[in-house]
Design a protein around this motif. Structure first.
Motif, PDB file in Angstrom:
ATOM      1  N   ALA A   1       0.829  -1.205   0.000  1.00 16.85           N
ATOM      2  CA  ALA A   1       0.000   0.000   0.000  1.00 16.85           C
ATOM      3  C   ALA A   1       0.871   1.266   0.000  1.00 16.85           C
ATOM      4  CB  ALA A   1      -0.931  -0.010   1.203  1.00 16.85           C
ATOM      5  N   LEU A   2       2.114   1.132  -0.383  1.00 17.17           N
ATOM      6  CA  LEU A   2       3.026   2.271  -0.385  1.00 17.17           C
ATOM      7  C   LEU A   2       2.516   3.354  -1.334  1.00 17.17           C
ATOM      8  CD1 LEU A   2       5.784   3.264   0.727  1.00 17.17           C
ATOM      9  CD2 LEU A   2       6.756   2.465  -1.411  1.00 17.17           C
ATOM     10  N   THR A   3       2.485   4.571  -0.844  1.00 16.29           N
ATOM     11  CA  THR A   3       2.070   5.709  -1.656  1.00 16.29           C
ATOM     12  C   THR A   3       3.215   6.700  -1.738  1.00 16.29           C
ATOM     13  OG1 THR A   3       1.173   6.886   0.251  1.00 16.29           O
ATOM     14  CG2 THR A   3      -0.349   5.462  -0.966  1.00 16.29           C
ATOM     15  N   GLY A   4       3.032   7.711  -2.550  1.00 17.48           N
ATOM     16  CA  GLY A   4       4.049   8.739  -2.695  1.00 17.48           C
ATOM     17  C   GLY A   4       4.822   8.549  -3.981  1.00 17.48           C
ATOM     18  N   THR A   5       5.981   9.149  -4.038  1.00 18.80           N
ATOM     19  CA  THR A   5       6.794   9.093  -5.250  1.00 18.80           C
ATOM     20  C   THR A   5       7.818   7.958  -5.153  1.00 18.80           C
ATOM     21  OG1 THR A   5       8.349  10.699  -4.344  1.00 18.80           O
ATOM     22  CG2 THR A   5       6.540  11.579  -5.678  1.00 18.80           C
ATOM     23  N   ILE A   6       8.402   7.650  -6.275  1.00 19.56           N
ATOM     24  CA  ILE A   6       9.457   6.630  -6.296  1.00 19.56           C
ATOM     25  C   ILE A   6      10.625   7.142  -5.459  1.00 19.56           C
ATOM     26  CG2 ILE A   6      11.154   5.464  -7.754  1.00 19.56           C
ATOM     27  CD1 ILE A   6       9.107   5.588 -10.027  1.00 19.56           C
ATOM     28  N   PRO A   7      11.097   6.347  -4.508  1.00 21.51           N
ATOM     29  CA  PRO A   7      12.228   6.801  -3.689  1.00 21.51           C
ATOM     30  C   PRO A   7      13.507   6.892  -4.532  1.00 21.51           C
ATOM     31  CG  PRO A   7      11.573   4.555  -3.086  1.00 21.51           C
ATOM     32  CD  PRO A   7      10.613   5.032  -4.113  1.00 21.51           C
ATOM     33  N   ARG A   8      13.953   8.105  -4.785  1.00 20.26           N
ATOM     34  CA  ARG A   8      15.142   8.337  -5.618  1.00 20.26           C
ATOM     35  C   ARG A   8      16.388   7.682  -5.034  1.00 20.26           C
ATOM     36  NH1 ARG A   8      14.894  13.303  -9.001  1.00 20.26           N
ATOM     37  NH2 ARG A   8      12.704  13.882  -9.051  1.00 20.26           N
ATOM     38  N   SER A   9      16.434   7.585  -3.726  1.00 19.63           N
ATOM     39  CA  SER A   9      17.631   7.066  -3.063  1.00 19.63           C
ATOM     40  C   SER A   9      17.944   5.624  -3.446  1.00 19.63           C
ATOM     41  CB  SER A   9      17.491   7.194  -1.548  1.00 19.63           C
ATOM     42  OG  SER A   9      16.345   6.489  -1.110  1.00 19.63           O
ATOM     43  N   ILE A  10      16.936   4.863  -3.834  1.00 20.98           N
ATOM     44  CA  ILE A  10      17.191   3.469  -4.213  1.00 20.98           C
ATOM     45  C   ILE A  10      18.139   3.397  -5.411  1.00 20.98           C
ATOM     46  CG2 ILE A  10      15.188   3.170  -5.751  1.00 20.98           C
ATOM     47  CD1 ILE A  10      16.542   0.591  -3.271  1.00 20.98           C
TER      48      ILE A  10
ATOM     49  N   ARG B   1      20.441  -4.501  -8.091  1.00 21.20           N
ATOM     50  CA  ARG B   1      20.247  -5.165  -9.385  1.00 21.20           C
ATOM     51  C   ARG B   1      18.775  -5.376  -9.720  1.00 21.20           C
ATOM     52  NH1 ARG B   1      21.706  -9.973 -10.859  1.00 21.20           N
ATOM     53  NH2 ARG B   1      21.002 -10.898  -8.918  1.00 21.20           N
ATOM     54  N   LEU B   2      17.967  -5.616  -8.710  1.00 21.90           N
ATOM     55  CA  LEU B   2      16.558  -5.950  -8.919  1.00 21.90           C
ATOM     56  C   LEU B   2      15.696  -4.977  -8.135  1.00 21.90           C
ATOM     57  CD1 LEU B   2      17.015  -9.774  -8.285  1.00 21.90           C
ATOM     58  CD2 LEU B   2      17.064  -8.607 -10.497  1.00 21.90           C
ATOM     59  N   VAL B   3      14.861  -4.212  -8.840  1.00 20.26           N
ATOM     60  CA  VAL B   3      13.986  -3.240  -8.198  1.00 20.26           C
ATOM     61  C   VAL B   3      12.554  -3.534  -8.653  1.00 20.26           C
ATOM     62  CG1 VAL B   3      13.389  -0.808  -7.937  1.00 20.26           C
ATOM     63  CG2 VAL B   3      15.790  -1.491  -8.058  1.00 20.26           C
ATOM     64  N   TYR B   4      11.738  -3.972  -7.686  1.00 19.12           N
ATOM     65  CA  TYR B   4      10.349  -4.319  -7.975  1.00 19.12           C
ATOM     66  C   TYR B   4       9.428  -3.391  -7.182  1.00 19.12           C
ATOM     67  CZ  TYR B   4      12.529  -8.542  -9.809  1.00 19.12           C
ATOM     68  OH  TYR B   4      13.314  -9.416 -10.518  1.00 19.12           O
TER      69      TYR B   4
ATOM     70  N   CYS C   1       1.726  -0.784  -6.582  1.00 23.68           N
ATOM     71  CA  CYS C   1       1.628   0.029  -5.373  1.00 23.68           C
ATOM     72  C   CYS C   1       0.690   1.193  -5.727  1.00 23.68           C
ATOM     73  CB  CYS C   1       3.005   0.547  -4.966  1.00 23.68           C
ATOM     74  SG  CYS C   1       4.171  -0.764  -4.545  1.00 23.68           S
ATOM     75  N   THR C   2       0.851   2.293  -5.080  1.00 18.43           N
ATOM     76  CA  THR C   2       0.098   3.492  -5.439  1.00 18.43           C
ATOM     77  C   THR C   2       1.093   4.631  -5.623  1.00 18.43           C
ATOM     78  OG1 THR C   2      -1.641   2.627  -3.987  1.00 18.43           O
ATOM     79  CG2 THR C   2      -1.990   4.804  -4.862  1.00 18.43           C
ATOM     80  N   LEU C   3       2.199   4.330  -6.272  1.00 17.09           N
ATOM     81  CA  LEU C   3       3.231   5.339  -6.484  1.00 17.09           C
ATOM     82  C   LEU C   3       2.759   6.342  -7.531  1.00 17.09           C
ATOM     83  CD1 LEU C   3       6.346   3.005  -6.553  1.00 17.09           C
ATOM     84  CD2 LEU C   3       5.583   4.469  -4.675  1.00 17.09           C
ATOM     85  N   SER C   4       3.102   7.598  -7.316  1.00 10.73           N
ATOM     86  CA  SER C   4       2.710   8.656  -8.237  1.00 10.73           C
ATOM     87  C   SER C   4       3.934   9.504  -8.567  1.00 10.73           C
ATOM     88  CB  SER C   4       1.605   9.509  -7.611  1.00 10.73           C
ATOM     89  OG  SER C   4       2.058  10.058  -6.385  1.00 10.73           O
ATOM     90  N   GLY C   5       3.725  10.519  -9.370  1.00 13.15           N
ATOM     91  CA  GLY C   5       4.831  11.369  -9.780  1.00 13.15           C
ATOM     92  C   GLY C   5       5.530  10.788 -10.989  1.00 13.15           C
ATOM     93  N   GLN C   6       6.698  11.314 -11.282  1.00  5.81           N
ATOM     94  CA  GLN C   6       7.429  10.915 -12.474  1.00  5.81           C
ATOM     95  C   GLN C   6       8.543   9.927 -12.152  1.00  5.81           C
ATOM     96  OE1 GLN C   6       8.676  14.328 -14.702  1.00  5.81           O
ATOM     97  NE2 GLN C   6       6.621  15.164 -14.819  1.00  5.81           N
ATOM     98  N   ILE C   7       8.985   9.237 -13.181  1.00  9.36           N
ATOM     99  CA  ILE C   7      10.155   8.373 -13.040  1.00  9.36           C
ATOM    100  C   ILE C   7      11.356   9.295 -12.876  1.00  9.36           C
ATOM    101  CG2 ILE C   7      11.622   6.651 -14.147  1.00  9.36           C
ATOM    102  CD1 ILE C   7       9.137   5.816 -15.786  1.00  9.36           C
ATOM    103  N   PRO C   8      12.094   9.186 -11.788  1.00 15.12           N
ATOM    104  CA  PRO C   8      13.225  10.095 -11.592  1.00 15.12           C
ATOM    105  C   PRO C   8      14.346   9.796 -12.591  1.00 15.12           C
ATOM    106  CG  PRO C   8      13.173   8.447  -9.851  1.00 15.12           C
ATOM    107  CD  PRO C   8      11.936   8.243 -10.675  1.00 15.12           C
ATOM    108  N   PRO C   9      15.033  10.833 -13.068  1.00 15.32           N
ATOM    109  CA  PRO C   9      16.135  10.614 -14.008  1.00 15.32           C
ATOM    110  C   PRO C   9      17.229   9.723 -13.433  1.00 15.32           C
ATOM    111  CG  PRO C   9      15.835  12.971 -13.570  1.00 15.32           C
ATOM    112  CD  PRO C   9      14.817  12.230 -12.765  1.00 15.32           C
ATOM    113  N   GLU C  10      17.320   9.638 -12.120  1.00 11.82           N
ATOM    114  CA  GLU C  10      18.327   8.804 -11.460  1.00 11.82           C
ATOM    115  C   GLU C  10      18.106   7.312 -11.688  1.00 11.82           C
ATOM    116  OE1 GLU C  10      17.811  12.555  -8.992  1.00 11.82           O
ATOM    117  OE2 GLU C  10      16.462  11.117  -9.913  1.00 11.82           O
TER     118      GLU C  10
END
Length: 151
Positions: free
Chosen positions: A12-21, A28-31, A35-44
């Motif tokens: 149920a995670l909300t908010g933006t994609i955590p840039r720090s990851i 290597r693997l980011v899943y 979720c309920t993530l919003s905002g844009q895909i960070p350039p990072e």
């Protein structure tokens, strides 16, 4: 600090994609599916040198897919973006990963009468979905299933 695998899918995670990851060079693997993530895909997102899988499907992400620089994401094998609110044209730099036989799976909302993402099929995107209307119905079905299982 060494992190290889990051999975918050189906939470149920909300908010933006955590840039720090994406600042962790060993990831290597980011899943982050469903979720309920919003905002844009960070350039990072293109920073980790060993990133192999990036699943961002089934969220409420907006904007466009950022371009990547030469030499970035040379290990990326799967990039899933469908069932979001992403629009625009898939960057040629991302499509080049498919052309160079690096990226096996690039899935997005590029199908149907009015595709949300302009992406050459099958040269660039190799799986096209029909966009947010289909995603909304799937998301509502998932929410109903979650509700019923919690009862």
């Amino acid at each position: 600090f060494r992190l290889d695998f990051f999975d918050i899918s189906n939470t149920a995670l909300t908010g933006t994609i955590p840039r720090s990851i994406f600042s962790i060079p060993t990831v290597r693997l980011v899943y982050m599916s469903n979720c309920t993530l919003s905002g844009q895909i960070p350039p990072e997102f293109s920073t980790p040198p060993n990133l192999r899988d990036l699943y961002l499907d089934g969220n409420q992400l907006t904007g466009t897919v950022p371009s990547i620089a030469d030499g970035q994401l040379e290990q990326l094998n799967e990039f899933l973006l469908q069932d979001n609110l992403i629009v625009g044209t898939m960057p040629q730099s991302v499509c080049d990963l498919r052309r160079d036989f690096i990226l096996d799976d690039l899935w997005t909302d590029c199908g149907g009468a009015t595709p949300e993402v302009d992406c050459d099929f099958p040269e660039c995107c190799n799986r096209c979905f029909e966009g947010q209307s289909t995603a909304s119905s799937r998301r509502k079905k998932r929410q109903l299933q979650d509700f019923l299982t919690k009862r």
